[in-house]
Structure formats: C-alpha cells, structure tokens
Design an enzyme around this catalytic site. Structure first.
Site, PDB file in Angstrom:
ATOM      1  N   THR A 417     103.443  41.978  20.843  1.00  0.00           N
ATOM      2  CA  THR A 417     103.583  40.517  20.878  1.00  0.00           C
ATOM      3  C   THR A 417     104.278  40.086  19.594  1.00  0.00           C
ATOM      4  O   THR A 417     104.471  40.900  18.692  1.00  0.00           O
ATOM      5  CB  THR A 417     102.207  39.831  20.976  1.00  0.00           C
ATOM      6  OG1 THR A 417     101.594  40.230  22.165  1.00  0.00           O
ATOM      7  CG2 THR A 417     102.267  38.338  20.928  1.00  0.00           C
ATOM      8  N   THR A 435     104.814  36.852  24.163  1.00  0.00           N
ATOM      9  CA  THR A 435     104.540  38.266  24.412  1.00  0.00           C
ATOM     10  C   THR A 435     105.111  38.732  25.740  1.00  0.00           C
ATOM     11  O   THR A 435     105.383  37.910  26.626  1.00  0.00           O
ATOM     12  CB  THR A 435     103.010  38.493  24.423  1.00  0.00           C
ATOM     13  OG1 THR A 435     102.733  39.891  24.525  1.00  0.00           O
ATOM     14  CG2 THR A 435     102.345  37.788  25.591  1.00  0.00           C
ATOM     15  N   ASP A 459      95.748  42.326  31.260  1.00  0.00           N
ATOM     16  CA  ASP A 459      94.699  41.620  30.506  1.00  0.00           C
ATOM     17  C   ASP A 459      93.534  41.186  31.405  1.00  0.00           C
ATOM     18  O   ASP A 459      92.487  40.769  30.906  1.00  0.00           O
ATOM     19  CB  ASP A 459      95.270  40.387  29.787  1.00  0.00           C
ATOM     20  CG  ASP A 459      95.998  40.758  28.498  1.00  0.00           C
ATOM     21  OD1 ASP A 459      95.984  41.936  28.121  1.00  0.00           O
ATOM     22  OD2 ASP A 459      96.587  39.860  27.875  1.00  0.00           O
ATOM     23  N   SER A 480      93.777  35.532  27.572  1.00  0.00           N
ATOM     24  CA  SER A 480      94.572  35.988  26.424  1.00  0.00           C
ATOM     25  C   SER A 480      93.741  35.926  25.153  1.00  0.00           C
ATOM     26  O   SER A 480      92.696  35.275  25.099  1.00  0.00           O
ATOM     27  CB  SER A 480      95.790  35.094  26.278  1.00  0.00           C
ATOM     28  OG  SER A 480      96.481  35.370  25.084  1.00  0.00           O
TER      29      SER A 480
HETATM   30  N1  GLU Z   1      98.247  40.350  26.080  1.00  0.00           N
HETATM   31  C1  GLU Z   1      97.749  39.995  24.801  1.00  0.00           C
HETATM   32  C2  GLU Z   1      97.068  38.671  24.849  1.00  0.00           C
HETATM   33  O1  GLU Z   1      97.466  37.813  25.569  1.00  0.00           O
HETATM   34  C3  GLU Z   1      98.826  39.899  23.801  1.00  0.00           C
HETATM   35  C4  GLU Z   1      99.528  41.168  23.651  1.00  0.00           C
HETATM   36  C5  GLU Z   1      99.233  41.833  22.395  1.00  0.00           C
HETATM   37  O2  GLU Z   1      99.329  41.255  21.330  1.00  0.00           O
HETATM   38  O3  GLU Z   1      98.938  42.978  22.474  1.00  0.00           O
HETATM   39  O4  GLU Z   1      96.155  38.450  24.163  1.00  0.00           O
END
Ligand code: GLU
Length: 610
Positions: A417, A435, A459, A480
């Site tokens: 991200t 991201t 996620d 998230s």
């Molecule tokens: N998918 C993660 C989130 O929404 C962000 C991705 C990451 O930083 O690894 O929290």
C-alpha cells in the site's frame, strides 16, 4: 520547467548508484541518477510527503502552479500509480481524508473496493477440498480476490468536491511520467523479484514487468506507455471508459478469464466481477471518526476501515494514563496493551456498516475505554489474545464476571500500500492511503492498460461465519486497516499522517501519535523511531532496532517480541509512513521515511531552515 526546491539531505539510497539506462531493445543510454530521496523538508507555501521522489515532485509542481491540496494529492497518487505500481493504482481502492481550511471541516471519501454482486459466501473455499484456498499463492494470485476498483472514482469525487483542477489537468504530469519512465531503484527491483513467479503466470504482467523475461535493472528507466495511454483516455473521456466502457470490459475479462501464460502451475481461481459491478460502483462520502487526545482532535477513517475506530479506541484507553511522565518501558507497555484491546474489539465489531451494525460510538466512547482499561495491568502484559469488550453493557466501572471468549483471528492482511500527505498554501490538508492490497495485487495486469488489479477481497475472512462482521457478502467492502489521519488543535490542523502495512498500519499511526504527542519526539523522529505492533497476538511483532532498544525492558513486563517480516518480502520493517506537521506560524515539516521501503520523499514549496 521550474526548479524543484526540495531541501537536500543525506541520500539514503546509497545502494542505488547511478547506472546506465538500458531500454529493452535499445543500446545503453546516458547515466540515469536515481532522484534523491529526502526524508525531511521544512518550509512554507505547501508540502508533500510520499514514498517516492517523482510523486512528491509532481505534487509540489501542482502546488507551485496554483493547485490546491486535493489537486496535488490526486496528481501525487496518480504518479505513485506509475512509480509504485505494485502498491497502488487505478486497479485498487483507498481512503481520502480532507481538511477544508475555508470551513474548518474534516470529511472523508470511502473509495474501498467492493465484492462483486455475484460472489458466493464460500468463494474462498476450494471446491476440490472444501477448505480455504491457501492464502499464498492461490488466493492472492487470482481473479476471485479482485474487488471492484474505487481509486479513479475517488479521484473524481475528491476533485469535484474540493479540487480546483479537473481530472484532465491533474493527470497530465503523471501521464508524462509514465511515458518518460522512472529510474528503477533497488526497492522496485526487489519487489519485482518477490513477484516474479506471479507475474510470469500472466502474459500481460510478464510483458510489462519482466521484459525479455528479466528483472528490471537498477538505474535503467522503466517506461509504461500503456498506462500513459490509459491516463490519456481518462483525461479525454473521464470515468466512462473505466466504469462503463472498454477498459471496464477488459477488467472483467481479466478477472473472469485471466490471461494465463501457461508458464507456471499456480491455480489462479477465477472471479465474479461483471460490467454491472463496475457500472454500479460508488464511492461514499463519510463522516470522519473523531477522538479527543491530549487536547487534540484526531480525525480518522470510519468503517469500512477499522483504522479510525481502532486507533481511536486505543487513544481513548491511553488518554487515561500520563505517558509523558513514564519511562520508556512503562509507556510502551501501555501502548502495546491498549492496542491489543482495540484489536480484540476490531475483530468482533468492525465490518462494512452497510451490511453489519458497527457500534462505532461505543468503540470510541471514553466510558467504554475506561472499562477496557480495567483489563490492563500497568505492570504486567496480559496473555494474548485478550477478550473483546461488551459494547452492549458497560458503565466505565471495573467489573468482574464472565467475559467474551478471546478471538485470535488469523491475520492475512499484507504489507504493502502507499500513503501520501499534502498541505497547500491556504491550509487545506489531505491524508490519503491507497492500495491494491498485496505487493503486486492479484498479479494480473489488465492487458494493454498498464495497471495491476487489486486482490483486496483477501481482506475478508475466508471461512463463512454468520457471526463474523467481515464475512464475504455481495457488494460489501472488505474491512480495511488503512488509517489516514488528520489531527487538529483548536480547530486548526497540526498533523497529517498515515502508512501502509496491512493491519500494522493501525499500530504505526498510533505509535507515531504517541511518540509525537506523549514522548516528546519531533515528527521526523516519530516517523523514524523503531516500531512494534501488538494486534492481539501471542507475540509482539517488532523491528530489530525496537527489539535491540526495548526488548529486555518489555520482556520484563511479560511481552514476547518476534522480529517483523513475512514469507513474501525480505524486509523486516513495519510500515512506510508519510507525515506533515503544521507548526507555529504555519511552518511545515514534511517527514517521510529515512530508510524503510528504501526511503521516502518529503518536499516543501518554499524551503526554510527550521
Ligand atoms: N488491504 C490492506 C487494508 O486495507 C492494505 C494493504 C496493506 O497495507 O497491506 O488494510
């Protein structure tokens, strides 16, 4: 072209020496120095902080030419889509937090990806076994994990609400950057290497990132004319080609019938995205979360992110302790314990509020925090996982009796991200995290379009459980951890901050706030400080420098510390923050990473020695 006035500082990418440009099929050209990475810049007139020097330079150019913070943030994000294509881009989603100097209001846009309407609850179970697909590499390299992208719609909404430029205007510089190319550094090369197996699974990804079957060479220029054309198309026709036209149709095809090269054995489960999902995608205007902390107002991202509620709950707990008066071990012990409680509650209460009731007011209530604080022993670490609190019955008194069962959720969020922070000359502020989820997203480049699709749906919780607020449901946003944050004092902004890092985003932002506002560090020091992350797991994940500095002290409290790092990446680091502090007299300090992710890039419009 105007001169770039980023304050010069120590070039932290010593690894990345200037080298010859070697374009595919062309003889080596002139030397291409990697742009200097400047972690801290101080001055006035506006500031940008991001992980990348080209992106920061483009954001500053927009500010210098009269654009506001939102114009610059969108341009910076689009430039990151070029130079950080494995972390962010129009194939993904994100959360945009904005402070409007003319109204004094903080507002947010939720541009999170959504699950396709046709997705079944058991989409992540392998029909052959009935068990969840192995997370890596099956689930992450797949069409089934691709959510409806929200980033382009976020840019449009942000510009329409607060910008002074059109999408056509702000995408000009990023399109030129994609065409001209950026100089490959060690981080980009390493990330390509980490993804080699996945990229070579798809003809389109192999063609873009593994030219001639090879990793990009440090010091050569990486061009992405396909992405330049995609940006140009959006400049000309707006969102239509993406959400209702040719690009959309190609996205759907790539998800449902990925362009397999036949070069690897990865199973690549196919996905459910349709043109209707793209047509129906909407970003959401959301109220920010708000938490009072040491006389400050901390504004964060409401669900579907767990960022604002989890950072906020931990702050509410810590507000009850005078961390500034404590020694390192006492203060850090409480930071870890508060974080564990907030994560326990995040796990059982937070999901997409359009689908589940999220008790946001309870999670951020000082009374609830008082009761959660009862479970913390200031002298001893609790055994993890700790139990979640009960939002249906609390009065702030320390109770005895039955508590809920502890839940240790497997943490499959990944560590990539990107985050950017921007302040303009009028005092508007943007804190924006975006991201494509995993480094390299789903691994699938949309053929001929120059960008990767996300794998954000990973996620969600894989195993269907009707009690789980983060279970898969059609149209839903996966929970998230992204935590773009803006802090106000007396209604005026003092800090914008955020970070990548999956669920460690929450602890990174929390730790920076504690380091800055309790532990007397400058913002540059708070960003650089070694990190540790307690997400309600048996061991605290920590950077080696943190373990060296505080390990024995915290072990004396009963904490177990384990070095950071995962199977997919070689880096033993947590996060890659980008912050801007607005000091007395409006003096801006942009602070990016001095070393993590190869070092970040901070810049101001008019540099001044502090
Ligand atoms: N998918 C993660 C989130 O929404 C962000 C991705 C990451 O930083 O690894 O929290």
């Amino acid at each position: 072209m105007r001169r770039l006035s980023i304050v010069r500082a120590v070039p932290v990418l010593a690894l990345v020496a200037p080298a010859l440009v070697a374009l595919p099929g062309a003889p080596p050209a002139a030397a291409a120095p990697v742009p200097p990475k400047v972690p801290v810049a101080t001055g006035t007139g506006g500031a940008v902080s991001s992980v990348d020097p080209d992106a920061t330079r483009i954001g500053l150019a927009v500010l210098r030419s009269g654009g506001n913070a939102v114009d610059a943030a969108v341009a910076t994000a689009a430039a990151l889509g070029v130079t950080e294509p494995y972390s962010a881009g129009i194939g993904g989603g994100g959360y945009f937090v904005h402070y409007d100097a003319s109204t004094g209001k903080v507002a947010t846009i939720d541009g999170r990806e959504t699950a396709p309407r046709g997705i079944p609850a058991d989409a992540f179970l392998d029909p052959a076994t009935g068990e969840p697909y192995p997370f890596t590499p099956d689930l992450v390299t797949s069409g089934v994990s691709v959510g409806t992208p929200g980033t382009l719609a976020t840019w449009k909404r942000a510009l329409d609400r607060w910008g002074s430029r059109s999408l056509r205007q702000v995408l000009g510089r990023p399109a030129a950057l994609a065409r001209r190319g950026f100089v490959v550094d060690e981080t980009f090369r390493q990330q390509t290497k980490d993804n080699r197996e996945r990229f070579r699974t798809f003809t389109s990804s192999k063609r873009l990132f593994l030219r001639g079957g090879k990793l990009p060479t440090v010091g050569t220029r990486f061009r992405n004319p396909d992405l330049a054309r995609t940006y140009d198309l959006v400049r000309k026709d707006g969102l239509k080609p993406f959400y209702r036209g040719a690009i959309g149709a190609e996205i759907v095809k790539a998800v449902r019938k990925p362009p397999l090269s036949g070069r690897t054995d990865l199973p690549v489960p196919t996905g459910y995205l349709t043109k209707k999902d793209l047509r129906g995608y909407r970003v959401k205007n959301q109220a920010a979360t708000r938490t009072s902390y040491r006389g400050l107002d901390v504004h964060g991202m409401a669900p579907s992110s767990s960022g604002g509620s989890t950072v906020g709950e931990a702050l509410e707990i810590l507000e009850r302790h005078d961390l500034a008066a404590m020694d390192d071990a006492q203060a850090l012990h409480l930071y870890l314990e508060a974080s564990a409680r907030a994560f326990a509650d995040r796990g059982v209460y937070v999901g997409d509020p359009a689908y589940v009731d999220v008790p946001l007011a309870d999670l951020l209530s000082p009374t609830f925090a008082a009761e959660r604080d009862c479970t913390i022993d200031p002298t001893r670490a609790a055994t993890k996982p700790v139990e979640p609190g009960d939002v249906t019955s609390y009065d702030g008194e320390c109770a005895t009796g039955d508590e809920a069962e502890p839940v240790e959720a497997p943490d499959t969020e990944n560590v990539e991200t990107t985050h950017l922070s921007v302040v303009d000359r009028w005092g508007d502020v943007v804190s924006y995290t975006l991201t494509i989820e995993q480094t390299g997203g789903s691994g699938i480049v949309v053929p001929g379009r120059g960008f990767l699709l996300n794998n954000e749906l990973t996620d969600f919780t894989a195993v269907p459980d009707p009690e789980d607020p983060n279970r898969i449901q059609p149209g839903k946003r996966p929970r998230s951890s992204m935590s773009p944050t803006i802090v106000l004092r007396d209604g005026k902004p003092v800090l914008a901050v955020g970070s990548p890092g999956g669920s460690t985003i929450i602890t990174t932002v929390l730790q920076i706030l504690v380091e800055r506002f309790d532990r007397g560090r400058s913002i540059a020091e708070a960003v650089a400080a070694p990190r540790a992350s307690q997400r309600n797991t048996a061991a605290v994940t920590a950077e080696p420098e943190f373990i060296d500095a505080y390990g024995p002290l915290l072990e004396a409290y009963g904490h177990e510390l384990a070095p950071a790092g995962d199977a997919l990446t070689s880096a033993a680091e947590i996060g890659a923050a980008a912050a801007i502090e607005i000091g007395p007299g409006g003096l801006l300090t942009a602070a990016a990473e001095p070393a993590r992710r190869g070092g970040g890039s901070a810049g101001v419009v008019r540099p001044r020695t502090p």
